[in-house]
Design an enzyme around this catalytic site. Structure first.
Site, PDB file in Angstrom:
ATOM      1  N   GLU A 188       0.816  -1.232   0.000  1.00 44.81           N
ATOM      2  CA  GLU A 188       0.000   0.000   0.000  1.00 44.81           C
ATOM      3  C   GLU A 188       0.845   1.276   0.000  1.00 44.81           C
ATOM      4  O   GLU A 188       0.593   2.190   0.800  1.00 44.81           O
ATOM      5  CB  GLU A 188      -0.944   0.006   1.211  1.00 44.81           C
ATOM      6  CG  GLU A 188      -2.029  -1.039   1.123  1.00 44.81           C
ATOM      7  CD  GLU A 188      -3.123  -0.910   2.193  1.00 44.81           C
ATOM      8  OE1 GLU A 188      -2.998  -0.071   3.094  1.00 44.81           O
ATOM      9  OE2 GLU A 188      -4.112  -1.655   2.102  1.00 44.81           O
ATOM     10  N   GLU A 307      -5.617  -8.430   0.150  1.00 46.94           N
ATOM     11  CA  GLU A 307      -6.353  -8.051   1.376  1.00 46.94           C
ATOM     12  C   GLU A 307      -7.798  -7.796   0.989  1.00 46.94           C
ATOM     13  O   GLU A 307      -8.070  -6.928   0.153  1.00 46.94           O
ATOM     14  CB  GLU A 307      -5.774  -6.784   2.020  1.00 46.94           C
ATOM     15  CG  GLU A 307      -4.460  -7.008   2.740  1.00 46.94           C
ATOM     16  CD  GLU A 307      -3.944  -5.764   3.445  1.00 46.94           C
ATOM     17  OE1 GLU A 307      -4.767  -4.992   3.987  1.00 46.94           O
ATOM     18  OE2 GLU A 307      -2.719  -5.565   3.432  1.00 46.94           O
TER      19      GLU A 307
HETATM   20  O1  AHR Z   1      -5.255  -5.554   7.369  1.00 47.09           O
HETATM   21  C1  AHR Z   1      -5.104  -4.366   8.088  1.00 47.09           C
HETATM   22  C2  AHR Z   1      -4.358  -3.288   7.328  1.00 47.09           C
HETATM   23  O2  AHR Z   1      -5.180  -2.827   6.281  1.00 47.09           O
HETATM   24  C3  AHR Z   1      -3.084  -3.669   6.632  1.00 47.09           C
HETATM   25  O3  AHR Z   1      -1.973  -3.615   7.459  1.00 47.09           O
HETATM   26  C4  AHR Z   1      -2.971  -2.652   5.551  1.00 47.09           C
HETATM   27  O4  AHR Z   1      -2.230  -3.119   4.455  1.00 47.09           O
HETATM   28  C5  AHR Z   1      -4.408  -2.311   5.222  1.00 47.09           C
HETATM   29  O5  AHR Z   1      -4.612  -0.963   5.110  1.00 47.09           O
END
Ligand code: AHR
Length: 518
Positions: A188, A307
């Site tokens: 990210e 994610e």
């Molecule tokens: O999963 C929680 C967080 O969400 C992670 O660390 C990040 O990559 C995302 O913003």
């Protein structure tokens, strides 16, 4: 100003007719890659410490792994696990987590305002992954670090022997290389919250150079370039385009992340989250294909959806503000409702529907932190509501994903406009002949569905399971009541001339299984 009368979910239903669903083995999407059933272990909150690892717990093995969590991980059917972050990785020094535990430094983790003891590191994760039967997916730090540290980690992890770093791994107890195949180039980095946040050009150049060097060390690895943190980012799509201009020829995947937040109580919209996911995937694919066309690249890039989940995000800031620097605090330990389980089931349906372009998907995260598995320190572990659609999909989505085009009534949502009530995907296992149909009724009323299976002569229905949230939408599983939200059997339908009818209760997720006549 005219007052706006809020429209209730029930009033936005367009009761049209029975939904129709035709499934035919000729309309294939692609193989249901096992890597679509991935998860994520980050050094965040109690995912590692108190989640998968808790030395001294009555259920922990001599290495500190919680056996109850290991068992639930296997039952969940997780195929691949991304590690060690997340935002955490953008300030992480992997060397801190190897060597004798007593010599490892305590550090400030800036991402989660936490003290990291480093008692759990690379070797502990690899051994845990082996025990859990999952493939490791590693992320390198491209926030505060760069090409050299990424190469060092890869050499330490995958090079057989005869160099300082590979021999250090052997000295630290791993004679054989770990052979990690999947690597994320940072996390990210488009996000201003990220330690080491970068512009698309800065990140794209760094990712390309890191990728080139890493593939010199081990050409067999697959690399994931960072896409946007979510579809709402102001730079979404232009970030992907710029990053891929730099990296396309060196990487195998572009990442995507998405979380759906039910905090505002708009049930009609949260139930339609998969509509947004569907659009997100199409847009990332279009952007990647645009770069491929410009660069005359013939190889199609795939998405690593590394994610995704439901997340009551509005609670995060108060979790962080509430305290100073501590070890493994409880962070974003969301209690998932029956409605959330239906949403998660629908997100999996959408990921499967795009199996031709989504090659990896990791639900975030595995234990405690927005997770299907919850634990209490020193106490039991239990399955959250969202555990069940994941486990059943991972178990039964085997073979070839089939395209379904349901004809469905619609309803209106504040977030996504008019959306179909019914969402479906089917997976056909050519080896066993079994067919699994996954379906969601997002609507507030029961939905009759006419199924046409004439393309599968000789199939008979064997099971119909549901998680129906209509009666208990806010119900959650807790330590005291861990089985309140569970899949329940419905009457198995009968088939006549290749057709059958089912009734899907309001706001529900379904697995319908069919098998060849014995
Ligand atoms: O999963 C929680 C967080 O969400 C992670 O660390 C990040 O990559 C995302 O913003």
């Amino acid at each position: 100003m005219t007052a706006v009368t809020p429209v209730r979910y029930e009033e936005r239903w367009h009761p049209v007719r029975n939904a129709q669903l035709t499934i035919d083995p000729a309309f294939t999407v692609g193989p249901a890659d096992r890597r679509l059933f991935g998860s994520f272990v980050e050094h965040m909150g109690r995912c590692v410490y108190g989640g998968i690892y808790e030395p001294g717990h009555p259920n922990a093995d001599p290495r500190g792994y919680r056996r109850d969590v290991l068992e639930l991980t296997r039952e969940l059917g997780v195929s691949v696990v991304r590690y060690p972050g997340g935002n955490f990785v953008s300030g992480y020094r992997w060397e801190d987590g190897v060597g004798p535990v007593g010599d490892r430094p305590r550090r400030l983790d800036l991402a989660w305002k936490t003290v990291e003891t480093n008692a759990f590191g690379l070797h502990e994760f690899m051994t845990w992954a082996d025990e859990a039967g999952v493939e490791p997916m590693m992320a390198v730090n491209l926030g505060t670090r760069g090409v050299q540290e990424a190469c060092d980690l890869l050499e330490y992890t995958n090079h057989p022997a005869g160099t300082q770093l590979s021999d250090l791994r052997r000295k630290n107890g791993a004679e054989d290389p770990y052979g990690v195949r999947l690597w994320c180039l940072g996390n990210e980095l488009d996000g201003p919250w990220q330690v080491g946040h970068k512009t698309a050009d800065e990140y794209g150049r760094l990712a390309a150079e890191t990728a080139r060097a890493m593939k010199l060390i081990d050409p067999s690895i697959s690399l994931v370039a960072c896409g946007s943190s979510n579809r709402r980012m102001p730079t979404f799509a232009s970030w992907e385009a710029t990053v891929l201009e730099h990296t396309y020829e060196h990487v195998d995947y572009i990442s995507a992340h998405t979380y759906y937040d039910p905090s505002d109580g708009d049930r009609a919209s949260i139930l339609a989250s998969a509509v947004d996911l569907d659009n997100f995937i199409r847009e990332v694919v279009a952007t990647a294909d645009h770069v491929a066309a410009k660069q005359r690249q013939r190889r199609k890039l795939r998405i690593s959806f590394d994610e995704w989940n439901v997340w009551y995000e509005s609670r995060l800031q108060s979790d962080l503000d509430r305290r100073g620097w501590v070890e493994a605090p409880a962070l974003i330990e969301d209690d998932y409702t029956a409605v959330d389980a239906v949403v998660v089931g629908d997100l999996l349906i959408t990921l499967l529907r795009h199996a031709d372009r989504v090659g990896v998907a990791c639900q975030a995260q595995l234990a405690n932190v927005i997770a299907p598995i919850r634990t209490r320190n020193g106490g039991p572990a239990w399955r959250q509501s969202i555990f069940h659609p994941f486990a059943l999909t991972a178990r039964h989505a085997r073979g070839t994903v089939l395209r379904t085009e349901p004809v469905s009534p619609t309803y209106d949502t504040a977030r996504y406009g008019e959306v179909p009530v019914l969402d479906t995907v089917a997976v056909h296992d050519e080896e066993t002949g079994e067919l699994a149909v996954f379906a969601v009724n997002r609507g507030p009323n029961d939905l009759p569905v006419d199924l046409d299976l004439r393309g599968f002569p000789g199939l008979r229905p064997v099971e119909h399971l549901t998680i129906a949230a209509g009666a208990d939408p806010a119900g959650t599983n807790t330590e005291a009541d861990p089985e309140r939200i569970m899949p329940r059997p419905l009457t198995t339908p009968t088939i006549d001339g290749g057709r059958c009818s089912v009734r899907l209760p309001a706001c529900s997720w379904h697995l319908l299984r069919f098998a060849p006549q014995p």
